[in-house]
Design a protein around this motif. Structure first.
Motif, short mmCIF file in Angstrom:
data_model
loop_
_atom_site.label_atom_id
_atom_site.label_comp_id
_atom_site.label_asym_id
_atom_site.label_seq_id
_atom_site.Cartn_x
_atom_site.Cartn_y
_atom_site.Cartn_z
N ARG A 37 0.83 -1.20 0.00
CA ARG A 37 0.00 0.00 0.00
C ARG A 37 0.87 1.26 0.00
NH1 ARG A 37 -5.76 0.00 2.22
NH2 ARG A 37 -6.46 -2.13 1.83
N GLY A 38 0.38 2.29 -0.66
CA GLY A 38 1.02 3.59 -0.54
C GLY A 38 0.69 4.18 0.82
N GLN A 39 1.57 5.06 1.31
CA GLN A 39 1.38 5.65 2.64
C GLN A 39 1.57 7.16 2.59
OE1 GLN A 39 4.02 4.13 5.65
NE2 GLN A 39 3.02 5.24 7.32
N LEU A 40 0.61 7.87 3.12
CA LEU A 40 0.73 9.31 3.33
C LEU A 40 0.86 9.52 4.83
CD1 LEU A 40 0.63 12.16 2.05
CD2 LEU A 40 -1.84 12.16 2.49
N MET A 41 1.97 10.15 5.24
CA MET A 41 2.31 10.24 6.66
C MET A 41 2.52 11.70 7.05
SD MET A 41 5.86 8.88 8.36
CE MET A 41 5.65 7.31 7.54
N GLY A 42 1.95 12.08 8.19
CA GLY A 42 2.11 13.45 8.67
C GLY A 42 2.23 13.49 10.18
N ALA A 43 2.69 14.61 10.70
CA ALA A 43 2.80 14.81 12.15
C ALA A 43 1.77 15.83 12.59
CB ALA A 43 4.20 15.29 12.52
N LEU A 44 1.13 15.56 13.72
CA LEU A 44 0.21 16.53 14.32
C LEU A 44 0.98 17.49 15.22
CD1 LEU A 44 -2.68 14.07 15.22
CD2 LEU A 44 -2.70 15.80 13.41
N SER A 45 2.02 16.98 15.86
CA SER A 45 2.91 17.81 16.66
C SER A 45 4.29 17.19 16.61
CB SER A 45 2.42 17.92 18.11
OG SER A 45 2.44 16.65 18.74
N GLY A 46 5.31 18.02 16.82
CA GLY A 46 6.67 17.52 16.71
C GLY A 46 7.10 17.42 15.26
N LEU A 47 8.05 16.52 15.01
CA LEU A 47 8.64 16.42 13.69
C LEU A 47 9.10 14.99 13.45
CD1 LEU A 47 10.95 18.86 11.92
CD2 LEU A 47 11.90 16.62 12.45
N VAL A 48 8.96 14.53 12.20
CA VAL A 48 9.34 13.17 11.82
C VAL A 48 10.39 13.24 10.72
CG1 VAL A 48 8.50 11.02 10.79
CG2 VAL A 48 7.08 12.24 12.44
N SER A 49 11.41 12.38 10.80
CA SER A 49 12.40 12.22 9.74
C SER A 49 12.15 10.88 9.05
CB SER A 49 13.82 12.24 10.31
OG SER A 49 14.12 13.50 10.88
N VAL A 50 12.20 10.90 7.72
CA VAL A 50 11.96 9.70 6.93
C VAL A 50 13.15 9.48 6.00
CG1 VAL A 50 10.43 8.57 5.27
CG2 VAL A 50 9.47 10.09 7.01
#
Length: 268
Positions: free
Chosen positions: A39-52
């Motif tokens: 599956r394709g994935q759309l990923m987001g943060a509500l707070s803070g920060l994510v590194s991919v």
């Protein structure tokens, strides 16, 4: 140990709804080793920060952005500090009209509202109303514009020595000629190979590396003065000017402005 973001069968099985979403909040940092799924994935943060990490690139995803990862694309994920975020998983057959390459996007109010609604669903097949909301998410993703939140890695070992040294100390302000001498190649070769392997000039790559590190530090609550010094800026004003040019706002306001809105409150 990471709490599962979503029931595994909703990601790995071709059965079930063509779109599944989830939200998750946890106090500790979150890290997921390199993996892929159909599956394709759309990923987001509500707070803070994510590194991919994806396709030899390092992507930074602040709270007002999201990253799209197409089906079967290897990726790893790490949050900086406490994590609150969301993901949408889209069946492979519905990804044909979506971007074919990974991209960072700026989220809209409509997209975030639709994802929040989808995250409340129980994972059963979608009825007519839910299908309409799911289609809105697909439409918003298909219409999105790519944002420059990635940092490509070169392949040449000598260039990698330079980029690794820069990432370790982004305050290092040596010129291209000095880096070329340090790595054992001519300035002309360094300039040519850097552009060919990363798509960016040496100066552009360093500026992008500094911006992405600044986003991480802003998300961690580090003071603007400390960030400016760590990144090698002569003064705080120079750093704020750079940040404003790159993001459209100041470090202090980043992540608080409503994305996708013009000054009169209309969607862009």
């Amino acid at each position: 140990m990471n709490t599962p973001l979503i029931r595994p069968e909703l990601v790995t099985s071709p059965e079930g709804p063509f779109l599944a979403a989830a939200e998750l909040t946890q106090r500790e940092s979150r890290a997921t080793a390199s993996h892929s799924h159909a599956r394709g994935q759309l990923m987001g943060a509500l707070s803070g920060l994510v590194s991919v990490g994806v396709n030899r690139q390092h992507w930074v995803v602040p709270a007002i952005h999201a990253i799209w990862i197409p089906p079967h694309c290897e990726h790893s994920v790490r949050s900086h500090g406490p994590f609150s975020g969301w993901s949408v998983f889209i069946a492979e057959q519905r990804c044909a009209e979506l971007p074919g390459e990974p991209r960072a996007i700026r989220t809209t109010s409509l997209l975030r509202a639709a994802v929040r609604r989808a995250a409340s669903w129980d994972g059963t097949q979608l009825d007519t109303q839910r299908s309409r909301i799911a289609e809105v998410i697909l439409d918003e993703l298909a219409a999105s514009q790519a944002e420059s939140l990635g940092l490509p890695a070169p392949e040449d070992a000598r260039l990698l020595r330079i980029t690794d040294a820069l990432v370790r100390d982004l305050s290092d302000s040596r010129r291209l000629e000095q880096w070329a001498e340090w790595a054992g190649l001519s300035p002309r070769t360094l300039s040519r190979k850097f552009s060919a392997e990363t798509g960016l000039s040496f100066a552009q790559w360093r500026a992008q590396a500094r911006l992405l590190r600044a986003l991480e530090l802003v998300a961690d609550g580090v003071s603007v003065t400390t960030i400016a010094l760590e990144l090698g800026y002569d003064n705080v004003s120079a750093f704020i000017d750079m940040f404003r040019r790159a993001t459209g706002t100041t470090p202090g306001r980043y992540g608080t402005a409503e994305p996708g809105l013009t000054g009169d409150g209309r969607d862009e």
